[in-house]
Each structure stands twice: as structure tokens, then as C-alpha cells.
Design a protein around this motif. Structure first.
Motif, PDB file in Angstrom:
ATOM      1  N   GLU A 148      -5.813  18.677  -2.676  1.00 35.67           N
ATOM      2  CA  GLU A 148      -4.451  18.795  -3.222  1.00 35.67           C
ATOM      3  C   GLU A 148      -3.673  17.486  -3.026  1.00 35.67           C
ATOM      4  O   GLU A 148      -3.183  17.213  -1.936  1.00 35.67           O
ATOM      5  CB  GLU A 148      -3.713  19.950  -2.545  1.00 35.67           C
ATOM      6  N   GLY A 149      -3.534  16.735  -4.107  1.00 36.66           N
ATOM      7  CA  GLY A 149      -2.699  15.525  -4.064  1.00 36.66           C
ATOM      8  C   GLY A 149      -1.229  15.902  -4.050  1.00 36.66           C
ATOM      9  O   GLY A 149      -0.404  15.267  -3.409  1.00 36.66           O
ATOM     10  N   ALA A 150      -0.888  16.966  -4.780  1.00 38.14           N
ATOM     11  CA  ALA A 150       0.494  17.456  -4.813  1.00 38.14           C
ATOM     12  C   ALA A 150       0.732  18.385  -3.626  1.00 38.14           C
ATOM     13  O   ALA A 150      -0.184  18.694  -2.858  1.00 38.14           O
ATOM     14  CB  ALA A 150       0.748  18.194  -6.122  1.00 38.14           C
ATOM     15  N   ASN A 151       1.973  18.848  -3.475  1.00 31.58           N
ATOM     16  CA  ASN A 151       2.292  19.824  -2.436  1.00 31.58           C
ATOM     17  C   ASN A 151       2.150  21.229  -2.991  1.00 31.58           C
ATOM     18  O   ASN A 151       2.806  21.569  -3.985  1.00 31.58           O
ATOM     19  CB  ASN A 151       3.726  19.592  -1.935  1.00 31.58           C
ATOM     20  N   MET A 152       1.285  22.029  -2.375  1.00 32.17           N
ATOM     21  CA  MET A 152       1.065  23.443  -2.718  1.00 32.17           C
ATOM     22  C   MET A 152       0.772  23.662  -4.210  1.00 32.17           C
ATOM     23  O   MET A 152       1.304  24.587  -4.806  1.00 32.17           O
ATOM     24  CB  MET A 152       2.300  24.254  -2.295  1.00 32.17           C
ATOM     25  N   PRO A 153      -0.088  22.845  -4.825  1.00 29.18           N
ATOM     26  CA  PRO A 153      -0.370  23.039  -6.258  1.00 29.18           C
ATOM     27  C   PRO A 153      -1.239  24.267  -6.544  1.00 29.18           C
ATOM     28  O   PRO A 153      -1.250  24.754  -7.670  1.00 29.18           O
ATOM     29  CB  PRO A 153      -1.105  21.754  -6.655  1.00 29.18           C
ATOM     30  N   THR A 154      -1.963  24.754  -5.522  1.00 29.01           N
ATOM     31  CA  THR A 154      -2.857  25.890  -5.751  1.00 29.01           C
ATOM     32  C   THR A 154      -2.190  27.169  -5.249  1.00 29.01           C
ATOM     33  O   THR A 154      -1.652  27.192  -4.135  1.00 29.01           O
ATOM     34  CB  THR A 154      -4.182  25.689  -4.980  1.00 29.01           C
ATOM     35  N   VAL A 210       0.810  -1.230   0.000  1.00 29.81           N
ATOM     36  CA  VAL A 210       0.000   0.000   0.000  1.00 29.81           C
ATOM     37  C   VAL A 210       0.848   1.288   0.000  1.00 29.81           C
ATOM     38  O   VAL A 210       0.339   2.343  -0.306  1.00 29.81           O
ATOM     39  CB  VAL A 210      -1.040   0.090   1.171  1.00 29.81           C
ATOM     40  N   ARG A 211       2.174   1.221   0.303  1.00 31.20           N
ATOM     41  CA  ARG A 211       2.940   2.480   0.282  1.00 31.20           C
ATOM     42  C   ARG A 211       2.888   3.113  -1.109  1.00 31.20           C
ATOM     43  O   ARG A 211       2.712   4.315  -1.242  1.00 31.20           O
ATOM     44  CB  ARG A 211       4.409   2.257   0.721  1.00 31.20           C
ATOM     45  N   ARG A 212       3.042   2.282  -2.158  1.00 25.53           N
ATOM     46  CA  ARG A 212       3.019   2.825  -3.521  1.00 25.53           C
ATOM     47  C   ARG A 212       1.688   3.539  -3.800  1.00 25.53           C
ATOM     48  O   ARG A 212       1.641   4.598  -4.403  1.00 25.53           O
ATOM     49  CB  ARG A 212       3.207   1.660  -4.519  1.00 25.53           C
ATOM     50  N   GLU A 213       0.597   2.952  -3.328  1.00 27.36           N
ATOM     51  CA  GLU A 213      -0.730   3.495  -3.619  1.00 27.36           C
ATOM     52  C   GLU A 213      -1.149   4.603  -2.639  1.00 27.36           C
ATOM     53  O   GLU A 213      -2.132   5.314  -2.860  1.00 27.36           O
ATOM     54  CB  GLU A 213      -1.786   2.369  -3.500  1.00 27.36           C
ATOM     55  N   SER A 214      -0.415   4.737  -1.522  1.00 28.65           N
ATOM     56  CA  SER A 214      -0.971   5.416  -0.344  1.00 28.65           C
ATOM     57  C   SER A 214      -1.261   6.904  -0.512  1.00 28.65           C
ATOM     58  O   SER A 214      -2.248   7.398   0.028  1.00 28.65           O
ATOM     59  CB  SER A 214      -0.043   5.219   0.854  1.00 28.65           C
ATOM     60  N   THR A 215      -0.407   7.647  -1.225  1.00 30.32           N
ATOM     61  CA  THR A 215      -0.665   9.085  -1.319  1.00 30.32           C
ATOM     62  C   THR A 215      -1.948   9.323  -2.122  1.00 30.32           C
ATOM     63  O   THR A 215      -2.817  10.101  -1.719  1.00 30.32           O
ATOM     64  CB  THR A 215       0.536   9.819  -1.945  1.00 30.32           C
ATOM     65  N   GLY A 216      -2.071   8.625  -3.240  1.00 28.62           N
ATOM     66  CA  GLY A 216      -3.265   8.775  -4.070  1.00 28.62           C
ATOM     67  C   GLY A 216      -4.513   8.250  -3.371  1.00 28.62           C
ATOM     68  O   GLY A 216      -5.546   8.936  -3.316  1.00 28.62           O
ATOM     69  N   TYR A 217      -4.425   7.046  -2.806  1.00 29.50           N
ATOM     70  CA  TYR A 217      -5.587   6.489  -2.097  1.00 29.50           C
ATOM     71  C   TYR A 217      -5.990   7.431  -0.947  1.00 29.50           C
ATOM     72  O   TYR A 217      -7.167   7.730  -0.741  1.00 29.50           O
ATOM     73  CB  TYR A 217      -5.261   5.115  -1.497  1.00 29.50           C
ATOM     74  N   GLY A 218      -4.978   7.878  -0.200  1.00 28.84           N
ATOM     75  CA  GLY A 218      -5.254   8.750   0.949  1.00 28.84           C
ATOM     76  C   GLY A 218      -5.929  10.035   0.506  1.00 28.84           C
ATOM     77  O   GLY A 218      -6.849  10.535   1.170  1.00 28.84           O
ATOM     78  N   ALA A 219      -5.485  10.588  -0.619  1.00 31.46           N
ATOM     79  CA  ALA A 219      -6.085  11.838  -1.118  1.00 31.46           C
ATOM     80  C   ALA A 219      -7.566  11.617  -1.424  1.00 31.46           C
ATOM     81  O   ALA A 219      -8.413  12.460  -1.107  1.00 31.46           O
ATOM     82  CB  ALA A 219      -5.338  12.321  -2.358  1.00 31.46           C
ATOM     83  N   VAL A 220      -7.869  10.472  -2.012  1.00 36.08           N
ATOM     84  CA  VAL A 220      -9.281  10.199  -2.352  1.00 36.08           C
ATOM     85  C   VAL A 220     -10.092   9.960  -1.073  1.00 36.08           C
ATOM     86  O   VAL A 220     -11.232  10.423  -0.959  1.00 36.08           O
ATOM     87  CB  VAL A 220      -9.383   9.009  -3.332  1.00 36.08           C
ATOM     88  N   PHE A 221      -9.492   9.291  -0.095  1.00 36.96           N
ATOM     89  CA  PHE A 221     -10.211   9.102   1.185  1.00 36.96           C
ATOM     90  C   PHE A 221     -10.526  10.465   1.803  1.00 36.96           C
ATOM     91  O   PHE A 221     -11.608  10.677   2.349  1.00 36.96           O
ATOM     92  CB  PHE A 221      -9.374   8.272   2.174  1.00 36.96           C
ATOM     93  N   PHE A 222      -9.551  11.376   1.715  1.00 37.33           N
ATOM     94  CA  PHE A 222      -9.775  12.706   2.316  1.00 37.33           C
ATOM     95  C   PHE A 222     -10.888  13.447   1.562  1.00 37.33           C
ATOM     96  O   PHE A 222     -11.782  14.039   2.173  1.00 37.33           O
ATOM     97  CB  PHE A 222      -8.474  13.531   2.310  1.00 37.33           C
ATOM     98  N   GLN A 252     -16.690  17.960 -11.285  1.00 38.67           N
ATOM     99  CA  GLN A 252     -17.238  18.261  -9.949  1.00 38.67           C
ATOM    100  C   GLN A 252     -16.186  18.129  -8.858  1.00 38.67           C
ATOM    101  O   GLN A 252     -16.312  18.703  -7.786  1.00 38.67           O
ATOM    102  CB  GLN A 252     -18.411  17.312  -9.665  1.00 38.67           C
ATOM    103  N   VAL A 253     -15.154  17.318  -9.159  1.00 37.33           N
ATOM    104  CA  VAL A 253     -14.070  17.138  -8.192  1.00 37.33           C
ATOM    105  C   VAL A 253     -12.738  17.307  -8.927  1.00 37.33           C
ATOM    106  O   VAL A 253     -12.535  16.691  -9.979  1.00 37.33           O
ATOM    107  CB  VAL A 253     -14.130  15.732  -7.542  1.00 37.33           C
ATOM    108  N   ALA A 254     -11.851  18.132  -8.375  1.00 35.45           N
ATOM    109  CA  ALA A 254     -10.531  18.349  -9.004  1.00 35.45           C
ATOM    110  C   ALA A 254      -9.448  17.950  -8.018  1.00 35.45           C
ATOM    111  O   ALA A 254      -9.487  18.351  -6.848  1.00 35.45           O
ATOM    112  CB  ALA A 254     -10.370  19.823  -9.382  1.00 35.45           C
ATOM    113  N   ILE A 255      -8.482  17.167  -8.498  1.00 35.41           N
ATOM    114  CA  ILE A 255      -7.373  16.764  -7.626  1.00 35.41           C
ATOM    115  C   ILE A 255      -6.054  17.071  -8.346  1.00 35.41           C
ATOM    116  O   ILE A 255      -5.592  16.285  -9.182  1.00 35.41           O
ATOM    117  CB  ILE A 255      -7.473  15.272  -7.226  1.00 35.41           C
ATOM    118  N   PRO A 256      -5.458  18.231  -8.051  1.00 33.68           N
ATOM    119  CA  PRO A 256      -4.157  18.532  -8.650  1.00 33.68           C
ATOM    120  C   PRO A 256      -3.089  17.637  -8.025  1.00 33.68           C
ATOM    121  O   PRO A 256      -2.910  17.674  -6.803  1.00 33.68           O
ATOM    122  CB  PRO A 256      -3.936  20.020  -8.313  1.00 33.68           C
TER     123      PRO A 256
END
Ligand code: NDP
Length: 448
Positions: A345-351, A208-220, A316-320
Motif C-alpha cells: 500500500e503506497g497510499a494510506n488505507m487504500p484496501t 530524496v524527500r520528493r522520491e521517498s514515499t514511492g522509493y520506500g514503498a518499492v523497497f518494502f 504480479q505486483v500491485a501498488i495502490p
């Protein structure tokens, strides 16, 4: 007595004067300090012991030469960095970025963000970040290996499972972590699994480490939608980037019933109204290391826009999920006009700061990176736990832990925002909740 607002403005000016030209670092500090006024009013001891001034100064910064030889036998010189930002809560923890744009200001901004992000997870990890102005794109595996070996030959003396534990970031994935770990093991003469995270599960990595940032972003994002009695089911989504975070953001969005219709890389944007074919993206990006424009060679429904702007596409949903400052105020206004409900924000400070203001004024649910993408580092901490007790957990168990952690991060942001008079404002909630946890530990340790 200096009032709180003046004090914060003074610290911000000091940061600008002491770190000239580091605009991304100034921006990251401004975002956090901009939320701390009510905190200093409630806790005067933070001013008395100069916690803010201390938190804005990294504990240690290392810059080093990275010489290596390319496949033609020519000598190349890059510059390596590690900023060990704050160890109040645990060993320095944060990724390595290999990208030509890397310089001290980028590494410092990422390290600063990392301190509060790591605190928000509730786990015992401090914050740091590193990298090099090396571009892995177009390099052979042998060149990447020689670079990683040279990079680690200098960096290894600053690392350790109780000192500093790097992971991946832009340009640093499983291949690079393998080469870096191999060289660390050779130099140190020990199999110290917990010194790097994002390792292959075959030799000490967490599932799950490989998937975790993306999965976590969607959970949030899912939690933000639930807080508004909505869900991802049936929502049209746009995810920028086509790297590690973007790919697993798309995967989890599809699993939870959303439809991602666009993704990108630095060459342009792919729009596929039928929904992005993720297996195709994975093959192109993870296996063949190709450009996203090649996607349209395999999918008739898709179009490629060279240098197109992904935020033009209604959703309706945007994830940079690509890089810093990729979504500005004009992009934000277009997203709002198209009916966007939530941005994570999936990335760091994208906005950009102006982009964030547009979302706030329009009432769009906005999850800042230090909360939304905290699942990556949280799962790194789970990897450290497994390494420490020589264990390996199942995918399902680890994903359940990740989901619980992201629900906790959301709750902490939500409760803190409400407590400080900004209900529903995740920027305020994340900055204050992260800051207070670090500040309390710093106070407890005295002047160190
Ligand atoms: P990758 O290198 O795997 O992917 C990055 C993606 O973003 C690529 O598609 C890349 O395109 C694109 N990109 C990078 N720089 C630019 C740019 N200047 N302009 C346009 N596109 C760009 O990195 P990650 O997916 O790991 O990281 C993405 C973001 O998520 C970063 O902000 C990172 O700090 C953050 N993050 C990553 C975590 C992780 O666990 N990996 C954890 C938390 C945050 P191209 O290939 O063309 O350069």
C-alpha cells in the motif's frame, strides 16, 4: 474481570459513539484494535493504565476558517484542520491534505495511522495530520498562494520544530509547501527550517524527500518478495494514481527491473503494455499539471479507459498509491485470480478490510500502508535532522539511509508477526510493533 476481547470491542464502540459519522476513522481504529488482543494479554499494564482508550483520543484537534479571494475577486471560505494526535515519541509529524473530500474523519484516520507508522520507523516523531476541503485542481498559482497564506495565518500558532511539523499529502506538493513556508517565515519572523518538511532542496529541503514515499514503498515490496525468494526483476506491476507517490513508485520499480504497465488518476486508467513512459507522466503531471488521459496522445502503445478499474489489469505486483478504499474485495479477488503475488500500500488505507482478508486467505504478501509508505515520513525526519545541524546530505547517502530504514521496518513487522503467532502477516506485525513502541513511552510518562 472483563476479558481482552470484550475490552477491545468496548473501546471500538466508544470510538464509534464519540466520533459519529467518521467512518474512515472507525475503520482505521478497527484494523489496529483487531490485532491487539494478544498484546493486552501479554502486557496487562496497558489495560490498567487505559493506554488503548488514551491512544484512540487525539491529544488536540483544531478546526479553523480559511477565507481567501479568488482571481475574480470573489470571497471563498474553506475549512482547515490539524489533528495533533499523539506526541509520545516526538513532535507531531504528518502531512497536510488539500482535497474536497477532507473532513474531520479523514484527518483523524490519517493522524491515527500516522502515530503507528512513525513509531515503526524507529525515529523520534509523534503523529498528526491536517488539511483542508480546498481543491487545488484548476486553481491558478496566485489562488493557491492566497489560500496557503490564509491557511498558514491561522495554523502557524500551533506549529514549531519541537511542536508540530507538517509536510505534504494529496494536493500538497512542493509549490504549496513553498507558499506555506513563506507565510510561516513572515509571520514568525524567523527562518525555522525544521517546521515543515518536503521543502525544495534549494532552501532547506532534503534530497530524496520528493522520491521517498514511492522509493520506500518499492523497497518494502522488494523486501517482501525477497522473504519469498523472489525479486522485482521481470515482474509486471500496476500502480494506481499519478501523483507524487505513484510517480516515484514507478521510477524505483523500473530501476529494480520491474515493468509498470498501468497508472491512473481520478479521471481514468492508462494501460501501456510496453511499460509506462515515466518521463511523459512526469511532464504531464509535475510540470504541465494535466490529466493522465493526455498520455495516449503521445504513446501509440497505450490505451485510456475513462473511469476504468485499474485492478482489472493482470499483474504480479500491485501498488495502490492514490487514495483510501480504492481496492475492494472484488478487486482483490481479480488480482488473486490473475496471479498477483504481492500488494504494497503506497497510499494510506487504500484496501478495504474485506480486500485485505482476500489477500490474507490467498497467501498474497500484503504490506499495509503504515509500513509500506513509511519511507516518506522517515525521510522527513532525515530532513529535520539536516535542518537541525544546518547540513545537507547527498542524494546517494540519503537514499541509502532510506533503504536501511525500510529494511528495518520490514524486519520489525516480520519479527513481531512471528513473535505473536502470525508469521508473514505484515498487518499484525506493523500494528503490534508500532503500538508497543508508543504504549511504552506513554506508560513511562505517567498520566498525561
Ligand atoms: P497526490 O496529490 O500527489 O496524488 C494523488 C493521486 O491520486 C492523483 O493521481 C489523484 O488523481 C489520485 N486520487 C486522489 N484522490 C482520488 C480519488 N478520490 N479517486 C481516484 N483517484 C484519486 O498525492 P500523493 O501521491 O502525495 O498521495 C497519494 C496517497 O499516498 C495518499 O493516500 C497519501 O495519504 C499517501 N501518502 C503520501 C505521502 C507523501 O509523502 N506524499 C506519504 C505517505 C502516504 P487526481 O489528480 O485526478 O485527483
Amino acid at each position: 474481570m472483563v476479558n481482552v476481547r470484550e475490552r477491545l470491542a468496548h473501546v471500538q464502540q466508544q470510538v464509534i459513539d464519540r466520533n459519529p459519522g467518521e467512518s474512515e476513522f472507525h475503520q482505521a481504529v478497527a484494523e489496529v484494535l483487531g490485532c491487539l488482543g494478544p498484546v493486552l494479554e501479554r502486557y496487562p499494564q496497558y489495560s490498567e493504565y487505559k493506554i488503548i482508550e488514551r491512544i484512540c483520543e487525539p491529544e488536540r484537534q483544531v478546526i479553523f476558517r480559511v477565507p481567501w479571494e479568488d482571481d475574480r475577486g470573489e470571497i471563498q471560505i474553506n475549512r482547515g484542520f490539524r489533528v495533533q494526535y499523539n506526541s509520545a515519541l516526538g513532535p507531531y509529524k504528518g502531512g497536510l491534505r488539500f482535497h474536497p473530500s477532507v473532513y474531520l474523519g479523514i484527518v483523524k484516520f490519517l493522524g491515527f495511522e500516522q502515530v503507528f507508522k512513525n513509531a515503526l520507523t524507529g525515529m523520534p516523531i509523534g503523529g498528526g495530520k491536517g488539511g483542508a476541503d480546498f481543491d487545488p485542481k484548476g486553481k491558478s498559482d496566485a489562488e493557491v498562494m492566497r489560500f496557503c497564506q490564509s491557511f498558514m495565518t491561522e495554523l502557524y500558532r500551533y506549529l514549531g520544530e519541537y511542536i508540530d511539523v507538517p509536510a505534504g499529502d494529496i494536493g500538497v506538493g512542493g509549490r504549496e509547501i513553498g507558499f506555506l513556508f513563506g507565510q510561516y517565515k513572515r509571520l514568525s519572523g524567523k527562518y525555522e527550517s525544521g517546521v515543515l518538511t518536503g521543502k525544495n532542496p534549494a532552501w532547506g529541503g532534503a534530497l530524496v524527500r520528493r522520491e521517498s514515499t514511492g522509493y520506500g514503498a518499492v523497497f518494502f515490496v522488494d523486501e517482501m518478495l525477497r522473504a519469498r525468494d523472489q525479486s522485482l526483476e521481470g515482474k509486471t506491476c500496476v500502480v494506481s494514481g499519478a501523483g507524487n507517490v505513484a510517480i516515484y513508485t514507478i521510477e524505483k520499480t523500473h530501476q529494480l527491473g520491474g515493468k509498470v504497465v498501468a497508472c491512473s488518476d481520478s479521471g481514468g486508467v492508462v494501460y501501456d503494455p510496453e511499460g509506462i513512459d515515466l518521463e511523459l507522466v512526469k511532464r504531464l503531471k509535475e510540470v504541465e499539471r494535466r490529466r493522465i488521459k493526455d498520455y495516449v496522445d503521445y504513446r501509440r502503445t497505450a490505451v485510456f479507459r475513462e473511469e476504468g478499474n485499474i485492478w482489472d489489469i493482470p499483474c504480479q505486483v500491485a501498488i495502490p498509491a492514490a487514495t483510501q478504499n480504492e481496492l475492494d474485495a472484488a478487486d482483490a479477488r481479480r488480482l488473486v485470480a490473475h496471479g498477483c503475488l504481492a500488494v504494497g500500500e503506497g497510499a494510506n488505507m487504500p484496501t478495504t478490510p474485506a480486500g485485505i482478508r482476500v489477500f490474507e486467505e490467498a497467501g498474497v504478501a500484503f504490506g499495509p500502508g503504515k509500513a509500506t509508505n513509511a519511507g516518506g515520513v522517515a525521510t522527513s525526519a532525515l530532513e529535520m535532522q539536516q535542518n537541525a545541524c544546518r547540513d545537507s546530505w547527498t542524494f546517494q547517502y540519503t537514499e541509502t539511509r532510506l533503504r536501511e530504514i525500510m529494511t528495518g521496518v520490514h524486519q520489525r513487522c516480520w519479527d513481531t508477526a512471528a513473535e505473536f503467532g502470525h508469521p508473514g502477516n505484515y498487518v499484525v506485525g506493523a500494528n503490534i510493533a508500532g503500538f508497543v513502541r508508543v504504549a511504552e513511552a506513554m506508560l513511562a510518562f505517567g498520566l498525561v
